[in-house]
Design a protein around this motif. Structure first.
Motif: not given
Lengths: 256, 106
Positions: A235-238, A245-248, A252-253
């Protein structure tokens, strides 16, 4: 404890072995590039300890620390390096890059003698960054390091070597200015990632010639017992940009 | 009544026996860091002394065989001989127990 598949050498860190199909291929060279404090030297001690356990003697070369510091650090993690040396299962060598490179085109180098002395199958060099301080032009240095790599292949040792990454965090990661990353079979990157205001450590297998490998960034922890590779950053990107950062979807979750 | 016999420590014995502090420093340094492979110049830097002084002071270590000289690529390297140190330690232990026995017989 996990067992190492036939024809592979354990790094001593089960999570890392798992990312590389069970371990390193005999005779290969692996570069562990990392920012300061990410556990490069600790990984070297794991690699040596795994060799002792598997009946594969190893040589640990340091340009950075005095042997007494390595003995102390190993002891803190429960490894009696002095005892391994007394039993000819390991050798700790502290020297300079210039001495290590000396006569590497011939037989009978300093390294040949130490490797031959205990029949070493494993070699750890900490760290290749010090070759950049020899003042050699980068082209000459690349040629000399390439010669050293060929020499190590002839010695039939499986080599793990470290290289400092100067950047702590950030999108740009430069390993060396003489292209060592093109001379090795495998590359493991250890780096810091900023996530929600906290610096965390991450590990990634960037290159592995021995077949398929896990390409994910995984959480890396250094404990009193040594290095532990944990799950991926779900659930993390970049992560490769250094400021994850946390993914969208994840954000949202969390809101729900 | 004498206490239990204690194994003599080479480091401590040499501190008592040798005639210069740099000689002791060299032995203690290699005893603690047996894997050091260095040039004379590099060793002088590590010990914070000058090359000429060090060259003179380590002549005894070389003739005793604790330090070996090895020529490579135009450099003369100094290598500590761990096996020789063990021989010297055994010799000193033997001599010490012989002398202790002689002293108690007197």
């Amino acid at each position: 404890m996990t067992s190492t598949p036939a024809g592979r050498l354990s790094t001593g860190v089960p999570g890392l072995d798992g990312m590389m199909g069970g371990g390193l291929l005999p005779g290969d060279s692996t570069l562990v590039a990392g920012s300061p404090g990410t556990g490069k030297t600790t990984l070297g001690l794991h690699y040596l300890a795994a060799g002792v356990q598997a009946g594969q003697p190893g040589v640990f070369v340091t340009f950075e620390y005095l042997p007494q510091q390595i003995y102390r650090d190993a002891e803190k993690k429960g490894w009696d390096l002095k005892q391994w040396e007394a039993e000819d299962k390991a050798r700790l060598v502290c020297t300079t890059p210039k001495i290590l490179l000396a006569d590497s085109a011939k037989k009978g180098t300093v390294l040949d003698q130490v490797v031959g002395d205990i029949g070493a199958q494993r070699l750890f060099i900490d760290s290749m960054s010090h070759f950049e301080f020899t003042g050699m032009p980068s082209g000459d240095l690349r040629e000399r390091i390439s010669g050293l790599m060929n020499h190590l292949r002839l010695l039939k040792v499986t080599t793990v070597m470290t290289h400092e990454i100067a950047q702590i965090v950030g999108p740009a990661v430069t390993i060396s200015n003489y292209g060592i990353e093109f001379l090795v079979d495998n590359i493991v990157v250890l780096r810091y990632v900023e996530l929600e205001g906290e610096l965390r450590k991450a590990l990634n297998v960037l290159k592995f010639r021995g077949g398929g490998h896990d390409k994910k960034y995984r959480v890396l922890e250094l404990t009193d017992e040594g290095m532990v590779v944990k799950s991926d950053f779900a659930g993390v990107e970049n992560i490769s940009l250094g400021s994850a950062r946390r993914t969208v979807k994840e954000r949202a979750q969390r809101l729900v | 009544m004498p206490g239990p016999s204690k194994k003599p420590d080479l480091k401590k014995l040499l501190e008592l026996w040798v005639d210069s502090s740099l000689k002791v420093q060299v032995v203690v340094f290699f005893h603690d860091n047996p894997g050091i492979i260095e040039t004379l110049e590099g060793l002088a830097k590590r010990l914070g002394t000058n090359v000429d002084h060090l060259r003179k002071e380590i002549a005894g270590h070389i003739s005793l065989g604790i330090l070996r000289q090895q020529k490579t690529d135009g450099m003369t390297l100094l290598v500590y001989d761990r096996r020789k140190e063990a021989d010297v330690q055994r010799f000193i232990e033997h001599e010490m127990s012989k002398r202790t026995a002689e002293a108690s017989a007197r």
